[in-house]
Design a protein around this motif. Structure first.
Motif, PDB file in Angstrom:
ATOM      1  N   ILE A 103       0.824  -1.207   0.000  1.00  0.00           N
ATOM      2  CA  ILE A 103       0.000   0.000   0.000  1.00  0.00           C
ATOM      3  C   ILE A 103       0.867   1.269   0.000  1.00  0.00           C
ATOM      4  CG2 ILE A 103      -0.255   0.201   2.502  1.00  0.00           C
ATOM      5  CD1 ILE A 103      -3.258   0.841   1.873  1.00  0.00           C
ATOM      6  N   GLU A 104       2.112   1.152   0.430  1.00  0.00           N
ATOM      7  CA  GLU A 104       3.025   2.291   0.461  1.00  0.00           C
ATOM      8  C   GLU A 104       3.712   2.545  -0.878  1.00  0.00           C
ATOM      9  OE1 GLU A 104       4.409   1.699   5.096  1.00  0.00           O
ATOM     10  OE2 GLU A 104       5.627   0.827   3.504  1.00  0.00           O
ATOM     11  N   VAL A 105       3.614   1.597  -1.786  1.00  0.00           N
ATOM     12  CA  VAL A 105       4.301   1.705  -3.073  1.00  0.00           C
ATOM     13  C   VAL A 105       3.383   2.398  -4.067  1.00  0.00           C
ATOM     14  CG1 VAL A 105       5.459   0.466  -4.933  1.00  0.00           C
ATOM     15  CG2 VAL A 105       5.612  -0.386  -2.579  1.00  0.00           C
ATOM     16  N   THR A 106       3.670   3.667  -4.289  1.00  0.00           N
ATOM     17  CA  THR A 106       2.863   4.467  -5.217  1.00  0.00           C
ATOM     18  C   THR A 106       3.754   5.070  -6.296  1.00  0.00           C
ATOM     19  OG1 THR A 106       3.147   6.511  -3.961  1.00  0.00           O
ATOM     20  CG2 THR A 106       1.267   5.092  -3.350  1.00  0.00           C
ATOM     21  N   LYS A 107       3.143   5.486  -7.365  1.00  0.00           N
ATOM     22  CA  LYS A 107       3.896   6.136  -8.438  1.00  0.00           C
ATOM     23  C   LYS A 107       4.494   7.446  -7.931  1.00  0.00           C
ATOM     24  CE  LYS A 107       3.816   7.053 -13.307  1.00  0.00           C
ATOM     25  NZ  LYS A 107       3.144   6.882 -14.571  1.00  0.00           N
ATOM     26  N   TYR A 108       3.790   8.110  -7.031  1.00  0.00           N
ATOM     27  CA  TYR A 108       4.295   9.361  -6.463  1.00  0.00           C
ATOM     28  C   TYR A 108       5.595   9.133  -5.700  1.00  0.00           C
ATOM     29  CZ  TYR A 108       4.562  13.507  -3.537  1.00  0.00           C
ATOM     30  OH  TYR A 108       4.989  14.639  -2.899  1.00  0.00           O
ATOM     31  N   GLU A 109       5.654   8.051  -4.901  1.00  0.00           N
ATOM     32  CA  GLU A 109       6.840   7.762  -4.096  1.00  0.00           C
ATOM     33  C   GLU A 109       7.971   7.116  -4.900  1.00  0.00           C
ATOM     34  OE1 GLU A 109       7.728   8.265  -0.838  1.00  0.00           O
ATOM     35  OE2 GLU A 109       5.957   9.521  -0.643  1.00  0.00           O
ATOM     36  N   TYR A 110       7.633   6.244  -5.836  1.00  0.00           N
ATOM     37  CA  TYR A 110       8.645   5.437  -6.527  1.00  0.00           C
ATOM     38  C   TYR A 110       8.794   5.750  -8.009  1.00  0.00           C
ATOM     39  CZ  TYR A 110       9.064   2.747  -2.282  1.00  0.00           C
ATOM     40  OH  TYR A 110       9.308   2.371  -0.985  1.00  0.00           O
ATOM     41  N   GLY A 111       8.003   6.674  -8.503  1.00  0.00           N
ATOM     42  CA  GLY A 111       8.117   7.045  -9.908  1.00  0.00           C
ATOM     43  C   GLY A 111       7.760   5.889 -10.836  1.00  0.00           C
ATOM     44  N   ASP A 112       8.429   5.849 -11.963  1.00  0.00           N
ATOM     45  CA  ASP A 112       8.120   4.835 -12.972  1.00  0.00           C
ATOM     46  C   ASP A 112       8.505   3.420 -12.558  1.00  0.00           C
ATOM     47  OD1 ASP A 112       7.065   6.740 -14.679  1.00  0.00           O
ATOM     48  OD2 ASP A 112       8.972   7.063 -15.731  1.00  0.00           O
ATOM     49  N   ARG A 113       9.262   3.261 -11.494  1.00  0.00           N
ATOM     50  CA  ARG A 113       9.661   1.922 -11.061  1.00  0.00           C
ATOM     51  C   ARG A 113       8.713   1.326 -10.030  1.00  0.00           C
ATOM     52  NH1 ARG A 113      13.275   1.734  -6.458  1.00  0.00           N
ATOM     53  NH2 ARG A 113      13.224   3.757  -5.472  1.00  0.00           N
ATOM     54  N   TYR A 114       7.607   1.965  -9.742  1.00  0.00           N
ATOM     55  CA  TYR A 114       6.707   1.479  -8.694  1.00  0.00           C
ATOM     56  C   TYR A 114       6.177   0.083  -8.982  1.00  0.00           C
ATOM     57  CZ  TYR A 114       2.258   2.264 -11.155  1.00  0.00           C
ATOM     58  OH  TYR A 114       1.206   2.192 -12.035  1.00  0.00           O
ATOM     59  N   GLU A 115       5.901  -0.231 -10.254  1.00  0.00           N
ATOM     60  CA  GLU A 115       5.398  -1.574 -10.577  1.00  0.00           C
ATOM     61  C   GLU A 115       6.463  -2.632 -10.299  1.00  0.00           C
ATOM     62  OE1 GLU A 115       4.116  -0.880 -14.599  1.00  0.00           O
ATOM     63  OE2 GLU A 115       2.023  -0.783 -13.945  1.00  0.00           O
ATOM     64  N   ARG A 116       7.709  -2.316 -10.592  1.00  0.00           N
ATOM     65  CA  ARG A 116       8.808  -3.258 -10.343  1.00  0.00           C
ATOM     66  C   ARG A 116       8.973  -3.492  -8.838  1.00  0.00           C
ATOM     67  NH1 ARG A 116      11.154  -7.625 -11.064  1.00  0.00           N
ATOM     68  NH2 ARG A 116      13.393  -7.661 -10.900  1.00  0.00           N
ATOM     69  N   VAL A 117       8.864  -2.430  -8.051  1.00  0.00           N
ATOM     70  CA  VAL A 117       8.974  -2.558  -6.604  1.00  0.00           C
ATOM     71  C   VAL A 117       7.848  -3.446  -6.081  1.00  0.00           C
ATOM     72  CG1 VAL A 117       8.899  -1.305  -4.406  1.00  0.00           C
ATOM     73  CG2 VAL A 117      10.202  -0.372  -6.329  1.00  0.00           C
ATOM     74  N   LEU A 118       6.635  -3.257  -6.585  1.00  0.00           N
ATOM     75  CA  LEU A 118       5.512  -4.109  -6.178  1.00  0.00           C
ATOM     76  C   LEU A 118       5.777  -5.571  -6.519  1.00  0.00           C
ATOM     77  CD1 LEU A 118       2.391  -1.960  -7.122  1.00  0.00           C
ATOM     78  CD2 LEU A 118       3.098  -2.683  -4.832  1.00  0.00           C
ATOM     79  N   GLU A 119       6.347  -5.824  -7.692  1.00  0.00           N
ATOM     80  CA  GLU A 119       6.679  -7.190  -8.089  1.00  0.00           C
ATOM     81  C   GLU A 119       7.715  -7.798  -7.144  1.00  0.00           C
ATOM     82  OE1 GLU A 119       8.010  -6.832 -12.121  1.00  0.00           O
ATOM     83  OE2 GLU A 119       5.988  -6.461 -12.883  1.00  0.00           O
TER      84      GLU A 119
END
Length: 69
Positions: free
Chosen positions: A20-36
């Protein structure tokens, strides 16, 4: 997986962000990779019979809230 390796995985997981903390605002374009990556570690813990939602309390019992169930 040895007990030492499992403890290392649990410890590393406690430093990972919650999904829930992994957002595009916080992680930019890599947010999907961080979620994975978070999901991959959660799945590894589950495969070892470990509930990822209980890991923080096990690794750091003094800094986690008491469970209500």
């Amino acid at each position: 997986m040895t007990e030492t390796e499992l403890t290392a995985l649990k410890t590393a997981f406690t430093f990972m962000p919650q999904p829930i903390e992994v957002t595009k605002y916080e992680y930019g374009d890599r947010y999907e990779r961080v979620l994975e990556q978070v999901q991959l570690v959660r799945e590894c813990l589950l495969e070892q019979g470990i509930d990822p939602d209980e890991v923080a309390g096990e690794i750091n019992p003094d800094s986690s809230p008491n469970s209500y169930y």
